[in-house]
Design an enzyme around this catalytic site. Sequence first.
Site, PDB file in Angstrom:
ATOM      1  N   ARG A 105       0.844  -1.194   0.000  1.00 27.57           N
ATOM      2  CA  ARG A 105       0.000   0.000   0.000  1.00 27.57           C
ATOM      3  C   ARG A 105       0.877   1.241   0.000  1.00 27.57           C
ATOM      4  O   ARG A 105       1.689   1.428   0.899  1.00 27.57           O
ATOM      5  CB  ARG A 105      -0.913  -0.020   1.227  1.00 27.57           C
ATOM      6  CG  ARG A 105      -1.969   1.063   1.215  1.00 27.57           C
ATOM      7  CD  ARG A 105      -3.003   0.827   2.268  1.00 27.57           C
ATOM      8  NE  ARG A 105      -2.482   0.962   3.617  1.00 27.57           N
ATOM      9  CZ  ARG A 105      -3.197   0.796   4.719  1.00 27.57           C
ATOM     10  NH1 ARG A 105      -4.464   0.435   4.628  1.00 27.57           N
ATOM     11  NH2 ARG A 105      -2.664   0.933   5.920  1.00 27.57           N
ATOM     12  N   THR A 109      -0.985   7.539  -1.077  1.00 22.68           N
ATOM     13  CA  THR A 109      -2.269   7.423  -1.782  1.00 22.68           C
ATOM     14  C   THR A 109      -3.159   6.324  -1.217  1.00 22.68           C
ATOM     15  O   THR A 109      -4.356   6.280  -1.513  1.00 22.68           O
ATOM     16  CB  THR A 109      -2.027   7.113  -3.269  1.00 22.68           C
ATOM     17  OG1 THR A 109      -1.428   5.808  -3.386  1.00 22.68           O
ATOM     18  CG2 THR A 109      -1.111   8.151  -3.902  1.00 22.68           C
ATOM     19  N   ASP A 201      -1.738  -4.710  12.930  1.00 24.03           N
ATOM     20  CA  ASP A 201      -1.269  -5.170  11.619  1.00 24.03           C
ATOM     21  C   ASP A 201      -1.059  -6.673  11.671  1.00 24.03           C
ATOM     22  O   ASP A 201      -0.193  -7.166  12.408  1.00 24.03           O
ATOM     23  CB  ASP A 201       0.041  -4.456  11.266  1.00 24.03           C
ATOM     24  CG  ASP A 201       0.515  -4.803   9.862  1.00 24.03           C
ATOM     25  OD1 ASP A 201       0.931  -5.962   9.636  1.00 24.03           O
ATOM     26  OD2 ASP A 201       0.477  -3.913   8.986  1.00 24.03           O
ATOM     27  N   ASP A 204       2.563  -7.911  10.854  1.00 25.83           N
ATOM     28  CA  ASP A 204       3.520  -7.629  11.923  1.00 25.83           C
ATOM     29  C   ASP A 204       3.317  -8.569  13.115  1.00 25.83           C
ATOM     30  O   ASP A 204       4.283  -9.071  13.692  1.00 25.83           O
ATOM     31  CB  ASP A 204       3.382  -6.180  12.388  1.00 25.83           C
ATOM     32  CG  ASP A 204       3.987  -5.191  11.407  1.00 25.83           C
ATOM     33  OD1 ASP A 204       4.776  -5.620  10.547  1.00 25.83           O
ATOM     34  OD2 ASP A 204       3.661  -3.986  11.507  1.00 25.83           O
TER      35      ASP A 204
END
Length: 210
Positions: A105, A109, A201, A204
């Site tokens: 990602r 944006t 996440d 992670d």
Amino acid sequence: MSKHLTVVEHPLVQHKLTLMRDKGTSTASFRRLLREISLLLAYEITRDLKMTTTTIETPLREMEAPILGGKKLALVSILRAGNGLLDGVLELIPAARVGFVGLYRDPETLKPVEYYCKLPSHLEDRVTIVVDPMLATGNSSVAAIDLIKAKGATSIRFMCLLAAPEGVERMKEAHPDVPIVTAALDECLDEHAYIVPGLGDAGDRMFGTK
């Protein structure tokens, strides 16, 4: 499957998901729980696979017995976090063909950028199950399914651990023919596009990175 969103409310799924949400859960436990929960979600997403019959000999007599029909399933992991779900589904469907789509990602944006794509052959003849733990903005999932459809897939299902309403809506707009199976539909996305209350996440927490 025809229902666009299925939330699997099985007690074992919900119990394991609560343990995964807890920030005190270790990396090793998180990874184990993700594999376990993926098995349970896989039961739901494969519930209506097409069957045929084959003739076998039991220890007592010959019989016509049910067996999966058609070409072997395709499983596609959206890297890297998708691999945590992939491991569990492969335990259930070890003969499946496996593909990978690598997207990251763009922090500015929030749009997905492709860096890797390797998919099984003859996708047009296979049921394809795409796996990624988090359906947040939906941008990565939509981009991955765009790629998979471009390679010929016509029967696609999406399996995730958590979904945000924004991601579900984005997927419904872009790919209304792709049903979603998840363990929970959470409240919303925060300003950083993380699912809330979520679990942080997933990549992670699975791999012990920051």
